[in-house]
Design an enzyme around this catalytic site. Structure first.
Site: not given
Lengths: 534, 387
Positions: A76, A105, A141, A168-169, A252, A254, A256, A267, A301-302, A327, A330, A449
């Site tokens: 998932h 283009d 994951w 690809s990314s 991390h 990722e 963002y 915005s 922090h993870h 943050t 914003k 979890r």
């Protein structure tokens, strides 16, 4: 989506289906492919979430084996992150960046084709692992060793698929950077670019910086398993925690990567429907840049619970808390943009406001999680699950819906069905809170979890959450219907579509010609651009 | 704290309302536990402080949005203002959040420093995570045992068991042999793992800490009230991650000492119970017949083996090999006994958990169940010889 209306441009799309879609180098067609692929994967990943919520509906094991449950949670996440959210943002980048900066283009159109067409093959491999002996990946994951090394055949295949996704990314990101830095229309200085372009420029750099780190981490897993290295095995002098450091150095930023373009979308939408320029354009740009920078120095922090030295934990706690500042800037800027505007509430605006409110809830629980000693309790519980789903579903995914409704009339030339769009929004915003808000309570009350079965005191909130989940899942079918209806016909959209819309994309016809801005527009002043006074 | 609490409750919004309504919903459990250690109390206070700050910030932010959405809408005939910048405001909403963050960081730092102080412990317990059970070793007492999900929960949690978890007391949060600790003593936990990463979490102690193979982590707790405290593994560790609970029983000093003495006596006297040292000779020598071995073997298999190798012996390859129809299982008995006693790869060594009769029974059982038919028996004496 043809360009029949604009005959001053020499070429429309190729008439053969294969030529048009398989060999395409057109940024609009590739954008469409990305978006449709992302939508498909959103439902594939969503189906897995439905299995998870069905098993968790009540205590006891009713539907699936615990190992299959673990495959569901793992896949998932991988499908939603790499198959739905990231490709959807790349699709928007493809569609919108050229027409927002006045370019004909993307800078590297053939590579653009390849970036997309890697995806279906990568996901074919990834999803095929379900059929392999031992089943798909089931170690989360995050793929932590040593658990990751217990997989069967799925292990090398999934790693290969993730390598492909990374390639690809990276190619997509290089294309975005090359396009933005080289192909802006004359007069479109960096500080006149729409926020969506700015956020994507920064996101692209994040992708280029961290996808190779992920590639390195999973390659080390591969050599640990098959070539006798011991990067992550204590028995051979390695360290399983080192994997976590490397992974989250990717992981991390990722996060963002999946939220900065959302900031850009919101915005764009809020000023349009508030009929008022974006408040604090330059501080918005600086805030995004600060968030991107901070994302590189907060990864641990993870992993507060892995047993880092005190000094390390303090550093990562303080650095993480700092992210709240840009943050917050914003969020305050968005509110100031709404303040004393003349707002209307079409579906894109509803999703954008929903984003601001619900993403803020995710941000506030993020501050709680940043407090290291409290995180010792929150870590790996449903509190964390609630937090990141507020950020990713009501954050990233809501912004994608907002973007889709905002630009669908531009893409298809037809207005979408506003009544259905509103149904989609209100059903989504109610059910998503029924789905995820109780998970805060579950986590605080002690439910870990990634478990398929739980102690009976967690029953009620799990039931509520599951009911919300099923309803949220079903509500998304409305969106598919809206998109199909909008492609097939509907009220003709004007060029500007929205009364308050500003920016180059709204100077083109709806739908835009197959090749747009073949001669670059000239931007004399910032008037008429996003964020400019009206 | 009190002021913000009243404010949040009065505004009655979102989380504030739900938490203020706490007592009514208390049976459902929706907030962090205060726990039973000094650390868990400070963590709880910190949690509530930050939570209320977040509720207040959220209330203000959402209140502004709501106000704006109600008043600044086109249908009210307003014209949009065109302001779009204010340096002073931007500075204000950068600086004020900074100050709030500093206010949170100070108590957070204090608690974190206290948590890291694992010196001067009275009792040291080494905790080892296995797939899927815990091993506890009392470093100074020479006591060691395994602790796993209780049989009742285990029976009910099987896929489509048809049994109702609500009828099981402490479903999934009960073990066969709990960890026993003294109250008002500083207990130092040394955490490690045998196979994959696990995480030791008892919410009432105020923290969780990962148990990592090849490394030792430290944490401490000083439990203030006697009682039974339950938790479980918090780091995904494979198929049965949800089924390795932790139960800690905190006893008064006298009761704890009595328990220690009892454990020592059991370890020296009765071979049935988990004991590292070889059981007494007489108990072993007696041969058992096939039926006894098979019956006892089935029990032992259910308790020790079925989690990985499955009740029907089909396993979960490639990690957990299939026993049904396995050439290895029906091959030389000594090799099978050796693996059961000493472990291999992900398989934990069970020599310390099972006595000779248990091992003989379970080996006989797997060689004659799931369609395997060697027809021979393994006697406790064979096991003793192999130790």
């Amino acid at each position: 989506m043809t360009a029949a209306t604009h005959d001053e441009h020499h070429a429309g799309p190729p008439s053969s289906f294969l030529d048009r879609w398989l060999f395409t180098t057109n940024h609009k067609d590739i954008g469409t492919l990305y978006l449709l692929f992302a939508l498909l994967m959103f439902f594939v990943g969503g189906a897995m979430a439905m299995v998870i919520r069905a098993e968790l509906f009540q205590p006891g094991m009713q539907l699936v084996d615990p190992y299959f449950f673990n495959q569901m949670t793992t896949m998932h996440a991988l499908v939603m992150i790499f198959g739905a959210v990231m490709p959807a943002f790349v699709g928007l980048a493809n569609w919108m960046i050229p027409i927002q900066i006045g370019a004909p283009d993307m800078a590297l159109p053939r590579m653009n084709n390849w970036s997309f067409w890697i995806l279906p093959f990568a996901f074919a491999i990834m999803l095929a692992t379900f059929l392999m002996p031992g089943g798909a990946l089931a170690g989360g994951w995050t793929m932590y060793p040593p658990l990751m090394l217990q997989h069967g055949m799925a292990f090398p295949f999934a790693i290969f698929a993730i390598h492909l996704l990374g390639i690809s990314s990276i190619m997509g990101a290089i294309n975005v950077v090359a396009t933005i830095l080289n192909m802006r229309a004359p007069g479109m200085t960096l500080m006149k670019m729409p926020l969506f372009v700015w956020t994507w420029l920064i996101t692209a750099y994040l992708i280029i910086a961290v996808m190779p780190v992920l590639a390195g981490a999973i390659t080390m897993l591969l050599t640990d398993q098959y070539f006798g290295t011991s990067f992550f095995s204590a028995a051979g002098g390695g360290d399983p925690v080192m994997y976590q450091h490397i992974f989250w150095f990717f992981g991390h930023p990722e996060v963002y990567i999946m939220i900065l373009p959302a900031f850009g979308i919101v915005s764009a939408i809020i000023p349009t429907f508030a009929r008022k320029p974006l408040f604090g354009y330059s501080s918005m740009v600086y805030a995004v840049a600060s968030i991107a920078f901070l994302s590189f120095i907060v990864w641990a922090h993870h992993m507060f619970t892995v047993g880092m030295p005190l000094a390390g934990e303090l550093f990562f706690m303080y650095a993480t808390m700092l992210i709240a500042v840009p943050t917050g800037v914003k969020v305050f800027n968005w509110i100031a943009t709404m303040w004393r505007g003349a707002m209307t509430f079409e579906t894109p605006m509803l999703f954008a406001i929903g984003f601001v409110i619900l993403f803020t809830i995710g941000g506030l629980s993020g501050i709680m999680l940043a407090i290291a000693p409290a995180d010792y309790q929150y870590h790996d519980t449903y509190f964390v699950v609630a937090h990141f789903h507020y950020v990713l579903v009501t954050g990233a995914v809501f912004s994608l819906f907002a973007a889709a409704y905002y630009w669908l009339p531009k893409w298809t030339g037809h207005m979408y069905d506003e009544r259905l769009g509103k149904w989609h929004f209100w059903l989504s915003v109610i059910t998503v809170n029924v789905l995820f808000f109780p998970q805060h309570f579950l986590g605080l009350a002690g439910m870990p979890r990634r478990i398929p079965d739980y102690a009976v005191q967690f029953t009620e909130f799990n039931m509520i959450s599951s009911i919300g989940g099923f309803a949220f899942g079903l509500s998304q079918l409305i969106f598919v219907w809206v998109v199909i209806k909008c492609i097939r016909g509907g009220e003709k959209a004007t060029d500007q579509v929205w009364e308050g819309a500003r920016g180059l994309e709204w100077t083109l016809s709806s739908p835009p010609p197959y090749h747009s801005f073949t001669t670059p527009p000239k931007i004399e002043s910032s008037a008429g651009l996003e964020g400019s006074p009206r | 704290m009190k002021v913000t609490k009243r404010l949040g409750a009065r505004l009655g919004l979102g989380l504030g309302l739900l938490l203020a309504a706490g007592p009514a919903a208390a049976s459902w459990g929706m907030n962090l536990t205060r726990g039973v250690t000094s650390l868990s109390q400070s963590v709880y206070d910190l949690h509530m402080l930050v939570l209320w700050i977040c509720v207040v910030i959220g209330t203000v932010v959402f209140g502004l949005i709501l106000w704006s959405v109600i008043h600044h809408r086109k249908s009210r005939g307003v014209t949009a203002a065109q302001f779009h910048h204010s340096t002073a405001v931007e500075i204000a909403w950068t600086v004020v959040p900074m100050l709030i963050l500093i206010a949170m960081a100070i108590p957070a730092t204090r608690v974190l420093v206290a948590m890291h102080d694992t010196g001067d412990a009275d009792v040291t317990i080494k905790v080892t995570g296995y797939q899927w059970m815990w091993e506890y070793e009392y470093i100074d007492e020479d006591i060691q045992f395994f602790s796993r999900l209780d049989r009742e929960s285990d029976r009910v949690r099987q896929l489509r068991s048809g049994l109702d978890p609500r009828e099981v007391e402490n479903y999934l949060l009960n073990v066969d042999k709990p960890l026993v600790v003294p109250v008002n003593q500083k207990i130092r936990f040394l955490l490690t793992a045998n196979d994959v990463i696990h995480s030791f979490w008892v919410p009432d102690l105020g923290w969780k800490r990962d148990a990592i193979p090849g490394f030792i982590n430290e944490a401490w707790a000083e439990i203030q009230e006697p009682g039974i405290y339950r938790g479980q593994c918090a780091e995904l560790c494979g198929r049965d991650h949800a089924f390795m609970p932790i139960v800690v029983i905190a006893k008064s000093q006298e009761d704890y000492e009595a328990w220690i003495a009892e454990q020592r006596a059991e370890a020296n006297g009765v071979p049935e119970v988990a004991a590292e040292e070889a059981p007494v000779e007489e108990a072993v020598a007696a041969d058992m017949d096939m039926d006894d071995l098979m019956q006892r073997g089935e029990d032992v298999y259910g308790a020790q083996c079925a989690a990985c190798h499955q009740a029907d012996g089909r396993g979960n390859p490639p990690m957990f090999p299939t026993l049904a129809g396995s050439d290895f299982v029906v091959g030389p008995a000594e090799d099978v006994i050796d693996i059961v006693l000493n472990g291999q790869g992900a398989m934990p060594p069970l020599g310390g958990v099972l006595d000779d009769a248990d091992v003989a029974s379970v080996v006989t059982y797997i060689r004659n169940a799931f369609g395997n038919e060697t027809g021979d028996v393994v006697q406790p004496a064979d096991v003793q010889a192999a130790r």
